[in-house]
Every structure is written in structure tokens, then in C-alpha cells.
Design a protein around this motif. Structure first.
Motif, mmCIF file in Angstrom:
data_model
loop_
_atom_site.group_PDB
_atom_site.id
_atom_site.type_symbol
_atom_site.label_atom_id
_atom_site.label_comp_id
_atom_site.label_asym_id
_atom_site.label_seq_id
_atom_site.Cartn_x
_atom_site.Cartn_y
_atom_site.Cartn_z
ATOM 1 N N LYS A 146 -10.457 34.617 14.935
ATOM 2 C CA LYS A 146 -10.618 34.292 13.521
ATOM 3 C C LYS A 146 -11.334 32.954 13.368
ATOM 4 O O LYS A 146 -11.156 32.052 14.182
ATOM 5 C CB LYS A 146 -9.257 34.197 12.825
ATOM 6 N N ASN B 222 -11.201 29.206 8.280
ATOM 7 C CA ASN B 222 -10.753 29.582 6.941
ATOM 8 C C ASN B 222 -10.025 30.922 6.941
ATOM 9 O O ASN B 222 -9.037 31.103 6.227
ATOM 10 C CB ASN B 222 -11.929 29.610 5.965
ATOM 11 N N GLU B 223 -10.494 31.840 7.742
ATOM 12 C CA GLU B 223 -9.845 33.143 7.862
ATOM 13 C C GLU B 223 -8.427 32.973 8.414
ATOM 14 O O GLU B 223 -7.476 33.596 7.949
ATOM 15 C CB GLU B 223 -10.684 34.024 8.783
ATOM 16 N N ARG C 295 -6.148 31.479 5.727
ATOM 17 C CA ARG C 295 -5.715 32.504 4.768
ATOM 18 C C ARG C 295 -4.666 33.430 5.381
ATOM 19 O O ARG C 295 -3.710 33.825 4.712
ATOM 20 C CB ARG C 295 -6.913 33.311 4.272
ATOM 21 N N ARG D 163 -14.805 29.585 15.782
ATOM 22 C CA ARG D 163 -13.994 30.778 15.954
ATOM 23 C C ARG D 163 -12.910 30.463 16.969
ATOM 24 O O ARG D 163 -13.154 29.783 17.968
ATOM 25 C CB ARG D 163 -14.878 31.911 16.474
#
Length: 98
Positions: free
Chosen positions: A25, A28-29, A32, A68
Motif C-alpha cells: 500500500k 495514504n492508502e 485510510r 509503497r
């Protein structure tokens, strides 16, 4: 055991591991997926997990900054710990009453 418990009890650490068990991920992913974590705290925890060799960070671009994160093989081994906590919680903890 003492060092492992100290690491795993740090706020957000198990949430990060759990979210990354679903796959790599971006920052930001990941934020969240976890929900409610302060960006500075998430950054600090991720840096710590990278230093420990549980998470790998890949810089995809510098402008705009894009990174990432993924679990290393030793980080993936924590899946058994998370599953054990989940089994225990389902057996012994009641759902909160509204």
C-alpha cells in the motif's frame, strides 16, 4: 519475548501489519485502511518497522513524493499472531453495546 511484546504493544503497529497483510500500500492508502492515525505517527511507526526489517519501503517517485510499503517475509510471519488475537477476541470479547 520482552522485546517482541514491546514492539507489538506500540500503538498502531498491529493495525499497520494487519493492513499490509492485504498487500502493498501507498502511505495514504495505508492511512485510510487503518483509520484515525495521525500522519506523523504513521510515518514514525513505518520508519521503525522498516528499521526492524518487518516492512520494506519502496520510493516510486520523488515529485510528487510516492512511496509503497509491503511486509517482508518476517513481517508476514506476524499473520499468525494477528489471527491468534482475532480468534481470542471473537471468543472472549463482546461486541460493544450502543
Amino acid at each position: 519475548m520482552y522485546a517482541a511484546l514491546n514492539l507489538l504493544q506500540e500503538k498502531w503497529t498491529l493495525h499497520i501489519i494487519r493492513a499490509l497483510l492485504e498487500g502493498p500500500k501507498g502511505f495514504n492508502e495505508l492511512s485510510r485502511a487503518i483509520g484515525g492515525v495521525n500522519p506523523a505517527t504513521l510515518s514514525q511507526r513505518l520508519d521503525h518497522l522498516v528499521r526492524l526489517g518487518l516492512v520494506e519501503k519502496t520510493v516510486e517517485s520523488y515529485m510528487p513524493p510516492r512511496t509503497r510499503y509491503r511486509l517482508t517475509p518476517s513481517g508476514e510471519e506476524l499473520e499468525a499472531v494477528i489471527q491468534a488475537v482475532d480468534r481470542w477476541a471473537r471468543k472472549h470479547l463482546r461486541a460493544p453495546v450502543s
